[in-house]
Motif scaffolding. Structure first.
Motif, mmCIF file in Angstrom:
data_model
loop_
_atom_site.group_PDB
_atom_site.id
_atom_site.type_symbol
_atom_site.label_atom_id
_atom_site.label_comp_id
_atom_site.label_asym_id
_atom_site.label_seq_id
_atom_site.Cartn_x
_atom_site.Cartn_y
_atom_site.Cartn_z
ATOM 1 N N ALA A 197 0.838 -1.207 0.000
ATOM 2 C CA ALA A 197 0.000 0.000 0.000
ATOM 3 C C ALA A 197 0.867 1.249 0.000
ATOM 4 O O ALA A 197 0.588 2.214 -0.725
ATOM 5 C CB ALA A 197 -0.942 -0.003 1.204
ATOM 6 N N ALA A 232 1.026 3.826 -3.262
ATOM 7 C CA ALA A 232 0.192 4.993 -2.956
ATOM 8 C C ALA A 232 0.394 6.062 -4.025
ATOM 9 O O ALA A 232 1.518 6.275 -4.487
ATOM 10 C CB ALA A 232 0.547 5.549 -1.587
ATOM 11 N N VAL A 268 1.448 6.698 3.016
ATOM 12 C CA VAL A 268 0.963 5.604 3.851
ATOM 13 C C VAL A 268 2.112 5.233 4.781
ATOM 14 O O VAL A 268 3.146 4.747 4.347
ATOM 15 C CB VAL A 268 0.521 4.377 3.015
ATOM 16 C CG1 VAL A 268 0.099 3.234 3.926
ATOM 17 C CG2 VAL A 268 -0.613 4.755 2.065
ATOM 18 N N LEU A 280 -5.724 2.921 7.680
ATOM 19 C CA LEU A 280 -5.842 1.715 6.867
ATOM 20 C C LEU A 280 -5.421 0.558 7.761
ATOM 21 O O LEU A 280 -4.253 0.449 8.147
ATOM 22 C CB LEU A 280 -4.963 1.812 5.618
ATOM 23 C CG LEU A 280 -5.054 0.677 4.604
ATOM 24 C CD1 LEU A 280 -6.494 0.411 4.173
ATOM 25 C CD2 LEU A 280 -4.200 1.004 3.382
ATOM 26 N N LEU A 315 -5.536 -2.935 -4.101
ATOM 27 C CA LEU A 315 -5.082 -2.155 -2.957
ATOM 28 C C LEU A 315 -5.013 -0.671 -3.298
ATOM 29 O O LEU A 315 -5.404 0.183 -2.493
ATOM 30 C CB LEU A 315 -3.715 -2.675 -2.517
ATOM 31 C CG LEU A 315 -3.200 -2.237 -1.168
ATOM 32 C CD1 LEU A 315 -4.202 -2.523 -0.062
ATOM 33 C CD2 LEU A 315 -1.881 -2.929 -0.876
ATOM 34 N N THR A 316 -4.569 -0.362 -4.493
ATOM 35 C CA THR A 316 -4.517 1.027 -4.949
ATOM 36 C C THR A 316 -5.917 1.637 -4.994
ATOM 37 O O THR A 316 -6.107 2.801 -4.632
ATOM 38 C CB THR A 316 -3.824 1.117 -6.329
ATOM 39 O OG1 THR A 316 -2.489 0.604 -6.193
ATOM 40 C CG2 THR A 316 -3.769 2.540 -6.836
ATOM 41 N N VAL A 342 -6.872 2.459 -1.378
ATOM 42 C CA VAL A 342 -6.163 3.656 -0.934
ATOM 43 C C VAL A 342 -6.759 4.900 -1.601
ATOM 44 O O VAL A 342 -6.932 5.938 -0.954
ATOM 45 C CB VAL A 342 -4.646 3.541 -1.201
ATOM 46 C CG1 VAL A 342 -3.937 4.876 -0.965
ATOM 47 C CG2 VAL A 342 -4.047 2.447 -0.327
#
Length: 186
Positions: free
Chosen positions: A25, A29, A35, A75, A170-171, A174
């Motif tokens: 992550a 990011a 992050v 997160l 995951l992107t 985020v």
């Protein structure tokens, strides 16, 4: 504008796939989003009102609160231990929920993701983490989810950051978290 997201990882294991997921992550990011993986959850004592006294809060808990207070969103990365979230993650949520109504989680966007060995990827634990974070005052983003099953085989030879499908999903989480945090960060 820069958005600061604090990553809390519920696994303390050195080779934790959830820690690797948090690293992914951070690596993927978008520009303007930081992050940060919180180091030190193992040092935070179990929450106890008797030790949560102004001026004498244990140093590790005070540091967690200080770092969390300066972030725009959270997160959470949760494996599944016996059908629920690990105690270390629940403990962090408990410390961040205080003082009642004004804790570091209060009103801030929260997303929960994770991976586990089982066929559902830790979804029960992640649902419990969402529930606890919401009750603690966090603004849980219910549609920002990612549960990755079969972690032991999927990540046996590939870091989550190098798994295209995982990195993309995951992107997206985020980005959704950043979208919710951006007004507060501005």
């Amino acid at each position: 504008m820069s958005v600061r997201i604090l990553a809390l990882v519920g696994s303390l294991r050195a080779g934790s796939h959830n820690r690797q997921l948090a690293e992914a992550a951070a690596k993927h990011a978008p520009a303007g989003v930081d992050v940060e993986l919180f180091e030190g959850l193992a040092d935070v004592p179990f929450y106890n009102e008797d030790i949560d006294v102004e001026g004498s809060v244990p140093a590790a808990a005070a540091r967690l609160r200080e770092v969390a207070g300066g972030t725009d969103a959270f997160l959470l990365f949760s494996p599944e231990y016996n059908g629920t979230m690990p105690a270390v993650l629940k403990n962090a949520i408990d410390w961040l929920s205080r003082p009642y109504g004004a804790g570091a989680l209060s009103g801030k966007p929260v997303a929960v993701v994770g991976t586990a060995f089982g066929q559902y990827g830790g979804v029960w634990a992640q649902d419990e983490a969402r529930k606890a974070a919401g009750i603690a005052g966090g603004a849980v983003i219910e549609d920002a989810k990612l549960s990755i099953p079969a972690s032991l085989t999927r990540f046996a030879e590939t870091h989550p950051a190098d798994d295209t499908e995982v990195a993309t999903a995951l992107t997206e989480v985020v980005a959704r978290l950043t979208e919710q945090a951006a007004p507060a960060a501005a």
